[in-house]
Design an enzyme around this catalytic site. Sequence first.
Site, PDB file in Angstrom:
ATOM      1  N   HIS A  55       1.139 -14.876   1.862  1.00  0.00           N
ATOM      2  CA  HIS A  55       2.178 -13.836   1.706  1.00  0.00           C
ATOM      3  C   HIS A  55       3.209 -14.344   0.690  1.00  0.00           C
ATOM      4  CE1 HIS A  55       4.522 -10.404   2.650  1.00  0.00           C
ATOM      5  NE2 HIS A  55       4.976 -10.717   3.853  1.00  0.00           N
ATOM      6  N   SER A 100       5.541  -9.739   6.872  1.00  0.00           N
ATOM      7  CA  SER A 100       6.984  -9.899   7.158  1.00  0.00           C
ATOM      8  C   SER A 100       7.572  -8.613   7.732  1.00  0.00           C
ATOM      9  CB  SER A 100       7.752 -10.332   5.898  1.00  0.00           C
ATOM     10  OG  SER A 100       7.438  -9.525   4.796  1.00  0.00           O
ATOM     11  N   ASP A 113       3.661 -11.833  -7.004  1.00  0.00           N
ATOM     12  CA  ASP A 113       3.941 -13.270  -7.003  1.00  0.00           C
ATOM     13  C   ASP A 113       3.376 -14.006  -8.207  1.00  0.00           C
ATOM     14  OD1 ASP A 113       5.270 -13.236  -4.475  1.00  0.00           O
ATOM     15  OD2 ASP A 113       3.320 -12.995  -3.517  1.00  0.00           O
ATOM     16  N   HIS A 123      -4.863  -8.402  -3.153  1.00  0.00           N
ATOM     17  CA  HIS A 123      -3.930  -7.707  -2.263  1.00  0.00           C
ATOM     18  C   HIS A 123      -4.705  -6.983  -1.171  1.00  0.00           C
ATOM     19  CE1 HIS A 123      -0.533  -5.282  -0.881  1.00  0.00           C
ATOM     20  NE2 HIS A 123       0.206  -6.227  -1.432  1.00  0.00           N
ATOM     21  N   ARG A 129       4.985  -4.006  -9.565  1.00  0.00           N
ATOM     22  CA  ARG A 129       6.079  -4.988  -9.535  1.00  0.00           C
ATOM     23  C   ARG A 129       5.801  -6.110 -10.543  1.00  0.00           C
ATOM     24  NH1 ARG A 129       5.916  -6.438  -3.312  1.00  0.00           N
ATOM     25  NH2 ARG A 129       3.732  -6.643  -3.936  1.00  0.00           N
TER      26      ARG A 129
HETATM   27  N1  CMX Z   1      -8.460 -15.919  -4.645  1.00  0.00           N
HETATM   28  C1  CMX Z   1      -9.611 -16.264  -4.001  1.00  0.00           C
HETATM   29  N2  CMX Z   1     -10.167 -15.545  -3.011  1.00  0.00           N
HETATM   30  C2  CMX Z   1      -9.552 -14.393  -2.703  1.00  0.00           C
HETATM   31  C3  CMX Z   1      -8.397 -13.933  -3.334  1.00  0.00           C
HETATM   32  C4  CMX Z   1      -7.834 -14.767  -4.343  1.00  0.00           C
HETATM   33  N3  CMX Z   1      -6.698 -14.454  -4.966  1.00  0.00           N
HETATM   34  N4  CMX Z   1      -8.014 -12.749  -2.786  1.00  0.00           N
HETATM   35  C5  CMX Z   1      -8.939 -12.481  -1.826  1.00  0.00           C
HETATM   36  N5  CMX Z   1      -9.844 -13.474  -1.772  1.00  0.00           N
HETATM   37  C6  CMX Z   1     -10.952 -13.622  -0.822  1.00  0.00           C
HETATM   38  C7  CMX Z   1     -10.388 -13.659   0.602  1.00  0.00           C
HETATM   39  O1  CMX Z   1      -9.907 -14.969   0.914  1.00  0.00           O
HETATM   40  C8  CMX Z   1     -11.569 -13.220   1.418  1.00  0.00           C
HETATM   41  O2  CMX Z   1     -12.440 -14.322   1.518  1.00  0.00           O
HETATM   42  P1  CMX Z   1     -13.295 -14.583   2.877  1.00  0.00           P
HETATM   43  O3  CMX Z   1     -14.229 -13.404   2.953  1.00  0.00           O
HETATM   44  O4  CMX Z   1     -13.949 -15.880   2.629  1.00  0.00           O
HETATM   45  O5  CMX Z   1     -12.299 -14.616   4.000  1.00  0.00           O
HETATM   46  C9  CMX Z   1     -12.213 -12.186   0.504  1.00  0.00           C
HETATM   47  O6  CMX Z   1     -11.748 -12.456  -0.819  1.00  0.00           O
HETATM   48  C10 CMX Z   1     -11.837 -10.743   0.863  1.00  0.00           C
HETATM   49  O7  CMX Z   1     -10.445 -10.627   0.883  1.00  0.00           O
HETATM   50  P2  CMX Z   1      -9.730  -9.242   0.515  1.00  0.00           P
HETATM   51  O8  CMX Z   1     -10.194  -8.226   1.505  1.00  0.00           O
HETATM   52  O9  CMX Z   1      -9.888  -8.936  -0.930  1.00  0.00           O
HETATM   53  O10 CMX Z   1      -8.192  -9.620   0.727  1.00  0.00           O
HETATM   54  P3  CMX Z   1      -7.367  -9.707   2.087  1.00  0.00           P
HETATM   55  O11 CMX Z   1      -6.837  -8.372   2.392  1.00  0.00           O
HETATM   56  O12 CMX Z   1      -8.142 -10.408   3.144  1.00  0.00           O
HETATM   57  O13 CMX Z   1      -6.197 -10.695   1.635  1.00  0.00           O
HETATM   58  C11 CMX Z   1      -4.514 -11.542   0.205  1.00  0.00           C
HETATM   59  C12 CMX Z   1      -5.182 -10.273   0.748  1.00  0.00           C
HETATM   60  C13 CMX Z   1      -3.289 -11.137  -0.597  1.00  0.00           C
HETATM   61  C14 CMX Z   1      -4.076 -12.426   1.357  1.00  0.00           C
HETATM   62  C15 CMX Z   1      -5.533 -12.278  -0.707  1.00  0.00           C
HETATM   63  O14 CMX Z   1      -5.842 -11.471  -1.824  1.00  0.00           O
HETATM   64  C16 CMX Z   1      -5.049 -13.634  -1.172  1.00  0.00           C
HETATM   65  O15 CMX Z   1      -5.209 -14.618  -0.437  1.00  0.00           O
HETATM   66  N6  CMX Z   1      -4.421 -13.715  -2.408  1.00  0.00           N
HETATM   67  C17 CMX Z   1      -3.861 -14.973  -2.886  1.00  0.00           C
HETATM   68  C18 CMX Z   1      -2.518 -15.232  -2.216  1.00  0.00           C
HETATM   69  C19 CMX Z   1      -1.465 -14.256  -2.693  1.00  0.00           C
HETATM   70  O16 CMX Z   1      -1.274 -14.034  -3.873  1.00  0.00           O
HETATM   71  N7  CMX Z   1      -0.733 -13.694  -1.738  1.00  0.00           N
HETATM   72  C20 CMX Z   1       0.425 -12.812  -2.044  1.00  0.00           C
HETATM   73  C21 CMX Z   1       0.164 -11.330  -1.727  1.00  0.00           C
HETATM   74  C22 CMX Z   1       1.407 -10.512  -1.987  1.00  0.00           C
HETATM   75  C23 CMX Z   1       2.474 -10.896  -1.019  1.00  0.00           C
HETATM   76  O17 CMX Z   1       2.318 -10.620   0.182  1.00  0.00           O
HETATM   77  O18 CMX Z   1       3.465 -11.486  -1.404  1.00  0.00           O
END
Ligand code: CMX
Length: 436
Positions: A271, A241, A373, A318, A327
């Site tokens: 996000h 964002s 979140d 994250h 947070r």
């Molecule tokens: N559950 C399952 N798998 C997860 C995960 C979770 N909570 N967090 C990361 N992973 C997976 C990723 O999908 C990725 O899988 P692939 O290799 O198959 O693509 C792998 O682990 C590596 O990811 P990462 O490097 O640890 O995390 P990213 O930087 O790519 O993504 C985020 C970060 C937040 C998008 C991810 O942790 C996620 O999807 N979390 C769940 C959604 C969430 O809570 N989002 C809110 C974040 C805070 C915000 O912006 O508000």
Amino acid sequence: MSELKSVLAEKIEHHRPRIQRLLKTYGDHPLGQVTIGQAIGGARGVKCLVTDISYLDPMEGIRFRGLTIPEVFDQLPKPPGKVEPYVAGFWYFLLTGDMPTLEQAQAVSAEFKKRRQVPEYVIDMLKGMPKDSHPMAMFSAGILAMQRESIFAREYAAGNLKKPEYWEATFEDAMNLMARLPILAAYIYRIKYKDGDIIEEDQSLGFGSNFAHMIGIPEPYDDVCRLYFILHGDHESGNVSAHAGHLVASALSDVYYAYSAAMNGLAGPLHGRANQDTLGWIQDVLEKMGGKAPTEDQLEKFLWETLNAGQVVPGYGHAVLRKTDPRYTAQKQFCEHYMPDDELFKLVKTIYKVAPRVLEEHGKAKNPWPNVDSISGVLQWHYGLREYDFYTVLFGIGRALGVLSNIVWDRALGYPIERPKSVTTAMLEEAAGIRH
Ligand code: CMX
């Protein structure tokens, strides 16, 4: 000129030579290198954005203008008799880097009150949207609809602005939009969930209190709102964002265009929408359990079901953080104090005991710890805001504090239009030495 604007003008004058010197004398100085993994992998960790509003350390979490979350909450002035600080004071702090006095926070709060009228045509437009529109689509559309109010766009088109003055018109726009966002959000809430039964604003109430009043939830929900908006205020500039807002504004699009774009990014499940999805996930679990709280073993099974279905566990992981999000901790402390026996809160704590272990065993997520979140919806649910598809809108009100502050500073420092360079896959193969 308001005191906030004149303090800001002084800070900007002081800051501009620092940027000019860095650019002119040290512009060729390297700042890390970009790997092939980063080029393909969402620019993760590439240092190519500048902001002084906040900084995110992977282990410590966010610092706003150099202060930790507890320090910010401790030092910001509070409305008389209230637990959580003025949102208007936090805006002053993010913009200037100076901790406001009570009077300074109250002056900004009064300024917001003068500016918070949302035009009638926006309300008509929202009422005309289909009932099943997502509240984030309504929020983004409402912001975009107000674009015609932009002072920057009008003055720029009329040729009235010189580059060093861009920030002033942008500041006026940012003040207006900031003041209007909670009102717009409250209208959306009442239109979507309460048959359009609007509660009019109360001029005696400030940013958070008036929002709580217009939503229709009594005290102490106003304190929850202030806590929530400030905690979601900023998370440096690389998140979707903030970056979307910065990118769009870099084309000299005004803050209405830019913040609407930011909200379209926040609406994504990876996000800001994760707060809605967390509550949805918990409700699903409770439904499957016939309303009973699951044991740790049962939770473990549900978490694996989610992961094995190829879904993410919302509220965990994250892109930058590598420990529990402070947070999360701040909200947990609030819950421990004011609602320790809440069943959902207890469940969130049980998930905290199980999910990191399961995510570690799953072996993909680099950070198995909770983010903001994973708990924020529980407070909303407890105090009576149970329409959880609305939760990301609350995040959107708070996030404006940081994104709009940054856009004002971007203009003040004359940051140019953003234009990273792309390469082809063949070029990457050449760089890797596997193609000749
Ligand atoms: N559950 C399952 N798998 C997860 C995960 C979770 N909570 N967090 C990361 N992973 C997976 C990723 O999908 C990725 O899988 P692939 O290799 O198959 O693509 C792998 O682990 C590596 O990811 P990462 O490097 O640890 O995390 P990213 O930087 O790519 O993504 C985020 C970060 C937040 C998008 C991810 O942790 C996620 O999807 N979390 C769940 C959604 C969430 O809570 N989002 C809110 C974040 C805070 C915000 O912006 O508000």
